[in-house]
Scaffold this motif. Structure first.
Motif, PDB file in Angstrom:
ATOM      1  N   SER A  30       7.061  -0.649  -0.432  1.00  0.00           N
ATOM      2  CA  SER A  30       5.764   0.020  -0.299  1.00  0.00           C
ATOM      3  C   SER A  30       5.359   0.150   1.160  1.00  0.00           C
ATOM      4  CB  SER A  30       4.677  -0.774  -1.027  1.00  0.00           C
ATOM      5  OG  SER A  30       4.900  -0.748  -2.406  1.00  0.00           O
ATOM      6  N   VAL A  31       4.772   1.288   1.480  1.00  0.00           N
ATOM      7  CA  VAL A  31       4.091   1.425   2.766  1.00  0.00           C
ATOM      8  C   VAL A  31       2.811   0.613   2.616  1.00  0.00           C
ATOM      9  CG1 VAL A  31       2.884   3.063   4.277  1.00  0.00           C
ATOM     10  CG2 VAL A  31       5.091   3.690   3.239  1.00  0.00           C
ATOM     11  N   PRO A  32       2.470  -0.267   3.556  1.00  0.00           N
ATOM     12  CA  PRO A  32       1.262  -1.083   3.409  1.00  0.00           C
ATOM     13  C   PRO A  32       0.049  -0.212   3.098  1.00  0.00           C
ATOM     14  CG  PRO A  32       2.528  -1.837   5.289  1.00  0.00           C
ATOM     15  CD  PRO A  32       3.182  -0.570   4.809  1.00  0.00           C
ATOM     16  N   GLU A  33      -0.791  -0.702   2.204  1.00  0.00           N
ATOM     17  CA  GLU A  33      -1.918   0.110   1.729  1.00  0.00           C
ATOM     18  C   GLU A  33      -2.969   0.378   2.795  1.00  0.00           C
ATOM     19  OE1 GLU A  33      -3.955  -3.726  -0.531  1.00  0.00           O
ATOM     20  OE2 GLU A  33      -3.290  -2.011  -1.686  1.00  0.00           O
ATOM     21  N   HIS A  34      -2.883  -0.295   3.940  1.00  0.00           N
ATOM     22  CA  HIS A  34      -3.835  -0.052   5.020  1.00  0.00           C
ATOM     23  C   HIS A  34      -3.314   0.965   6.046  1.00  0.00           C
ATOM     24  CE1 HIS A  34      -1.324  -3.458   6.287  1.00  0.00           C
ATOM     25  NE2 HIS A  34      -1.470  -2.981   7.509  1.00  0.00           N
ATOM     26  N   PHE A  35      -2.346   1.798   5.652  1.00  0.00           N
ATOM     27  CA  PHE A  35      -1.791   2.810   6.556  1.00  0.00           C
ATOM     28  C   PHE A  35      -2.851   3.846   6.932  1.00  0.00           C
ATOM     29  CE2 PHE A  35      -1.518   4.955   2.542  1.00  0.00           C
ATOM     30  CZ  PHE A  35      -1.733   6.284   2.861  1.00  0.00           C
ATOM     31  N   HIS A  36      -2.595   4.525   8.024  1.00  0.00           N
ATOM     32  CA  HIS A  36      -3.402   5.663   8.469  1.00  0.00           C
ATOM     33  C   HIS A  36      -2.509   6.896   8.492  1.00  0.00           C
ATOM     34  CE1 HIS A  36      -6.938   3.607  10.480  1.00  0.00           C
ATOM     35  NE2 HIS A  36      -6.131   2.578  10.222  1.00  0.00           N
ATOM     36  N   VAL A  37      -3.063   8.052   8.241  1.00  0.00           N
ATOM     37  CA  VAL A  37      -2.392   9.315   8.535  1.00  0.00           C
ATOM     38  C   VAL A  37      -2.924   9.719   9.905  1.00  0.00           C
ATOM     39  CG1 VAL A  37      -2.086  11.737   7.901  1.00  0.00           C
ATOM     40  CG2 VAL A  37      -2.102   9.987   6.125  1.00  0.00           C
ATOM     41  N   THR A  38      -2.101   9.542  10.936  1.00  0.00           N
ATOM     42  CA  THR A  38      -2.568   9.762  12.303  1.00  0.00           C
ATOM     43  C   THR A  38      -2.358  11.194  12.772  1.00  0.00           C
ATOM     44  OG1 THR A  38      -0.453   9.009  13.176  1.00  0.00           O
ATOM     45  CG2 THR A  38      -2.209   7.372  12.979  1.00  0.00           C
ATOM     46  N   GLU A  90      -6.614   8.401  -7.808  1.00  0.00           N
ATOM     47  CA  GLU A  90      -7.614   7.423  -7.370  1.00  0.00           C
ATOM     48  C   GLU A  90      -7.256   6.844  -6.007  1.00  0.00           C
ATOM     49  OE1 GLU A  90      -8.928   4.453 -10.133  1.00  0.00           O
ATOM     50  OE2 GLU A  90      -8.518   5.783 -11.835  1.00  0.00           O
ATOM     51  N   ASN A  91      -5.962   6.731  -5.727  1.00  0.00           N
ATOM     52  CA  ASN A  91      -5.481   6.154  -4.476  1.00  0.00           C
ATOM     53  C   ASN A  91      -4.318   6.975  -3.942  1.00  0.00           C
ATOM     54  OD1 ASN A  91      -7.133   3.701  -4.408  1.00  0.00           O
ATOM     55  ND2 ASN A  91      -5.961   3.158  -6.234  1.00  0.00           N
ATOM     56  N   VAL A  92      -4.102   6.862  -2.642  1.00  0.00           N
ATOM     57  CA  VAL A  92      -2.944   7.472  -2.001  1.00  0.00           C
ATOM     58  C   VAL A  92      -1.980   6.340  -1.687  1.00  0.00           C
ATOM     59  CG1 VAL A  92      -2.100   8.833  -0.055  1.00  0.00           C
ATOM     60  CG2 VAL A  92      -4.395   9.261  -0.967  1.00  0.00           C
ATOM     61  N   GLU A  93      -0.841   6.344  -2.358  1.00  0.00           N
ATOM     62  CA  GLU A  93       0.142   5.275  -2.174  1.00  0.00           C
ATOM     63  C   GLU A  93       1.498   5.880  -1.846  1.00  0.00           C
ATOM     64  OE1 GLU A  93       0.072   2.368  -5.397  1.00  0.00           O
ATOM     65  OE2 GLU A  93      -1.911   3.136  -5.957  1.00  0.00           O
ATOM     66  N   PHE A  94       2.129   5.337  -0.806  1.00  0.00           N
ATOM     67  CA  PHE A  94       3.450   5.785  -0.394  1.00  0.00           C
ATOM     68  C   PHE A  94       4.444   4.646  -0.585  1.00  0.00           C
ATOM     69  CE2 PHE A  94       0.723   8.626   2.027  1.00  0.00           C
ATOM     70  CZ  PHE A  94       1.400   9.834   1.993  1.00  0.00           C
ATOM     71  N   VAL A  95       5.649   4.998  -1.028  1.00  0.00           N
ATOM     72  CA  VAL A  95       6.749   4.037  -1.111  1.00  0.00           C
ATOM     73  C   VAL A  95       7.988   4.691  -0.516  1.00  0.00           C
ATOM     74  CG1 VAL A  95       5.887   2.809  -3.150  1.00  0.00           C
ATOM     75  CG2 VAL A  95       7.458   4.717  -3.447  1.00  0.00           C
ATOM     76  N   LEU A  96       8.851   3.846   0.034  1.00  0.00           N
ATOM     77  CA  LEU A  96      10.144   4.330   0.493  1.00  0.00           C
ATOM     78  C   LEU A  96      11.052   4.506  -0.718  1.00  0.00           C
ATOM     79  CD1 LEU A  96      10.531   1.995   3.580  1.00  0.00           C
ATOM     80  CD2 LEU A  96      10.053   4.438   3.612  1.00  0.00           C
ATOM     81  N   SER A 112       9.719   2.395  10.741  1.00  0.00           N
ATOM     82  CA  SER A 112      10.296   1.160  10.205  1.00  0.00           C
ATOM     83  C   SER A 112      11.005   0.517  11.387  1.00  0.00           C
ATOM     84  CB  SER A 112      11.203   1.440   9.004  1.00  0.00           C
ATOM     85  OG  SER A 112      12.119   2.471   9.280  1.00  0.00           O
ATOM     86  N   GLU A 113      12.326   0.475  11.409  1.00  0.00           N
ATOM     87  CA  GLU A 113      13.012  -0.036  12.597  1.00  0.00           C
ATOM     88  C   GLU A 113      12.894   0.943  13.754  1.00  0.00           C
ATOM     89  OE1 GLU A 113      16.526  -0.408  10.425  1.00  0.00           O
ATOM     90  OE2 GLU A 113      15.566  -1.959   9.251  1.00  0.00           O
ATOM     91  N   THR A 114      12.855   2.229  13.433  1.00  0.00           N
ATOM     92  CA  THR A 114      12.611   3.299  14.394  1.00  0.00           C
ATOM     93  C   THR A 114      11.793   4.349  13.660  1.00  0.00           C
ATOM     94  OG1 THR A 114      13.657   4.807  15.989  1.00  0.00           O
ATOM     95  CG2 THR A 114      14.735   4.563  13.850  1.00  0.00           C
ATOM     96  N   ILE A 115      11.387   5.396  14.340  1.00  0.00           N
ATOM     97  CA  ILE A 115      10.628   6.429  13.648  1.00  0.00           C
ATOM     98  C   ILE A 115      11.588   7.187  12.742  1.00  0.00           C
ATOM     99  CG2 ILE A 115       9.260   8.532  13.883  1.00  0.00           C
ATOM    100  CD1 ILE A 115       8.399   7.484  16.645  1.00  0.00           C
TER     101      ILE A 115
END
Length: 154
Positions: free
Chosen positions: A25-33, A14-20, A98-101
């Motif tokens: 959690s990666v904020p839910e408003h992320f983009h795949v650029t 239902e959703n695409v959710e990423f966590v470290l 995060s702190e760097t790519i």
């Protein structure tokens, strides 16, 4: 995780959710650029020429807090990149700021896509002379030491 695996998973979510890996959690408003394929040609420390191909996803957080990437949209982006770029089924590497790519491997835990920490390794351990295991020596049992007081080396 390979590209083929995520393509099979996305229609079931239902959703695409990423966590470290640490649970953040990666904020839910992320983009795949970006979705693309990276080919890395290099020579290892043993002199062997190698080629690696990975599928690259780049995640980015914008200020549009209402943005939510749906599984069908990500699947469309993947299919477009396959059609237009000819990317192959390879391991996915995710770039995330995060702190760097950072570059992460990707796994799925049943609910979230997990950004797994990557590590470096020597690809030519046999050429580097690095023992696979550190030899275990018990002090006092080595009777053939070159530093025996009677050996003449001291």
């Amino acid at each position: 995780m390979k590209l083929n695996e995520i393509k099979q998973l996305l229609p079931t979510l239902e959703n695409v959710e990423f966590v470290l890996e640490n649970g953040t959690s990666v904020p839910e408003h992320f983009h795949v650029t970006e979705v693309g394929q990276i080919t890395k040609k290099f020579i290892d420390c043993g002199g062997v020429i190698r080629t690696e191909k990975t599928v690259n996803f780049q995640l980015w957080n914008a200020d549009d807090y209402e943005h939510r990437l749906k599984p069908s949209k990500l699947l469309n982006i993947i299919q477009l990149s396959e059609d237009k770029l000819g990317i192959e089924d390879a391991e996915i590497e995710v770039e995330y700021q995060s702190e760097t790519i950072g570059k992460y491997d990707l796994e799925f835990n049943g609910k979230h896509f997990v950004l797994k920490n990557k590590t470096t390794a020597c690809l030519a351990e046999d050429a580097c002379g690095i023992p696979s295991q550190k030899p275990k020596i018990k002090i006092g049992e080595n009777t053939t030491s070159c530093c025996d007081p009677k050996s003449g080396c001291c």
